[in-house]
Motif scaffolding. Sequence first.
Motif, short mmCIF file in Angstrom:
data_model
loop_
_atom_site.label_atom_id
_atom_site.label_comp_id
_atom_site.label_asym_id
_atom_site.label_seq_id
_atom_site.Cartn_x
_atom_site.Cartn_y
_atom_site.Cartn_z
N CYS A 1 27.00 44.18 27.65
CA CYS A 1 28.19 44.12 27.59
C CYS A 1 28.92 42.80 28.24
O CYS A 1 30.12 42.61 27.83
CB CYS A 1 29.05 45.57 28.24
SG CYS A 1 28.70 46.66 27.22
N ARG A 2 28.26 42.21 29.10
CA ARG A 2 29.03 41.24 29.84
C ARG A 2 28.74 39.80 29.31
O ARG A 2 29.42 38.53 29.70
CB ARG A 2 28.08 41.12 31.30
CG ARG A 2 28.49 42.31 32.19
CD ARG A 2 30.08 42.33 32.69
NE ARG A 2 30.30 41.22 33.51
CZ ARG A 2 29.79 41.04 35.01
NH1 ARG A 2 29.26 42.17 35.27
NH2 ARG A 2 30.22 39.78 35.52
N SER B 1 33.46 38.06 33.24
CA SER B 1 33.64 38.98 34.31
C SER B 1 34.03 40.25 33.85
O SER B 1 34.14 40.53 32.82
CB SER B 1 35.06 38.09 35.22
OG SER B 1 36.04 38.38 34.40
N VAL B 2 33.93 41.20 34.75
CA VAL B 2 34.24 42.46 34.82
C VAL B 2 35.58 42.67 34.03
O VAL B 2 35.67 43.36 33.09
CB VAL B 2 34.11 43.41 35.82
CG1 VAL B 2 34.48 44.78 35.71
CG2 VAL B 2 32.87 43.28 36.46
N ALA C 1 35.34 41.39 30.38
CA ALA C 1 34.67 42.29 29.45
C ALA C 1 35.61 43.32 29.10
O ALA C 1 35.37 43.71 28.12
CB ALA C 1 33.35 42.63 30.18
N LEU C 2 36.16 44.05 30.02
CA LEU C 2 36.96 45.17 29.80
C LEU C 2 38.06 44.95 28.96
O LEU C 2 38.83 45.82 28.28
CB LEU C 2 37.39 45.95 31.10
CG LEU C 2 36.13 46.29 32.12
CD1 LEU C 2 36.69 47.14 33.29
CD2 LEU C 2 35.70 47.42 31.02
N PHE D 1 25.99 46.93 34.17
CA PHE D 1 27.55 46.42 33.72
C PHE D 1 27.98 45.47 34.97
O PHE D 1 28.45 44.38 34.96
CB PHE D 1 28.55 47.44 33.49
CG PHE D 1 29.81 47.00 33.04
CD1 PHE D 1 30.12 46.15 31.71
CD2 PHE D 1 30.80 47.02 34.05
CE1 PHE D 1 31.05 45.63 31.34
CE2 PHE D 1 32.30 46.58 33.63
CZ PHE D 1 32.31 45.93 32.23
N PHE D 2 27.93 46.04 36.27
CA PHE D 2 28.56 45.57 37.33
C PHE D 2 27.71 44.52 38.04
O PHE D 2 28.32 43.59 38.77
CB PHE D 2 28.85 46.36 38.42
CG PHE D 2 30.25 47.30 38.04
CD1 PHE D 2 31.42 46.67 37.92
CD2 PHE D 2 30.31 48.61 37.41
CE1 PHE D 2 32.60 47.50 37.52
CE2 PHE D 2 31.31 49.26 37.09
CZ PHE D 2 32.39 48.70 37.31
N CYS D 3 26.42 44.53 37.92
CA CYS D 3 25.52 43.69 38.71
C CYS D 3 24.65 42.80 38.07
O CYS D 3 23.58 42.05 38.43
CB CYS D 3 24.45 44.61 39.43
SG CYS D 3 25.19 45.75 40.49
#
Length: 256
Positions: A168-169, A191-192, A195-196, A242-244
Motif C-alpha cells: 500500500c505504500r 508517507s502514511v 497513502a491514506l 503498512f507502518f514499518c
Amino acid sequence: MQDESGSRRDEPPQGAMPEPAPERTSSDNPPIFNLPPGILAALALVIGIYVLQDFVFSERTNQWVAVEFGFSPVRYLYPLGEQSFAWLWTPVSYSLLHGSFEHLAFNSLWLAAFGTPVCRRIGEMRFLLFWIVSSVAAAALHALVNWGEPSLMVGASGVISALMGGACRFAFGDRQRVHARLSGREPPLLSVGQALSDRTVRVFIIVWLLGNVAIAFGLPMMGAGSAAIAWDAHIGGFLLGFFCLAFFDPYSRKPA
C-alpha cells in the motif's frame, strides 16, 4: 531469376555475405516463473514442508511438528526456563506450516501476488528480515488477543498481510505507476498520510479490514477449510507492513 510461378525471387549478388540472423535476447524467451528468487525460495520451502507432512511424516511426527513449531499463546504462561526453546522460534516457524492443501494453495497465491513487488523493491535479504519481523508482529497481536489460550496457529497469512500493508505504500495508485514507468526506477515510498489520501489505497484497506472484521464475527473465509482463522494475526501483520516498510526500504532515507 524467376521461380516456376513466374514471380521474381530476390537473390543476393554473388560474393555478398548473407545478413546475420538477429541476436535473441532474454526478452525473446521470458522465464516461465517471473518471480523473484526470494519468493520462489519461500514457496519452495512452505510447499516442501507441507509435502513432507502430508506424504512422508507419520501422524505422530506431524503432531510433534505442530506442537514444537506452531504458535500457541499458552506457552508464555509458563516459565521460559522450564520448557524447550520452542517459545523462541515458534513466533516465526508457525508461518512455514499449513494445515491443509487449500490453506497452502490460497496463501501461496497471495504470497506470489503481493510478495513479488515487495521482494523486488527491498531485495532478498531484507525480504527475509521482513518475513521474520512481520511473522513475530502477527504472532504478538494474536497472543495479546488470545492470551493464555491453548490454541495453535499455523500459516503464512500474517506475513502475507504484512506484504499487503507494505504494498500500500508504493504499489498502488496511478501516480506511482506512471512515475515508475517514466523514470525507470522504483516509485517513491508514500508517507502514511499520502497513502491514506490515495483513493485506491483507502478502498483496498477498507475492504481488507471489513473482510477481517467479518472473519472475527465468524464469517468463513475461502482457503481456511474448517479451521478457525487468526484474524488478529492478519491485522498485526498488516499494521507492521503498512507502518514499518520504510525501515526495510532501501529507497527511503528515513522512516516516514
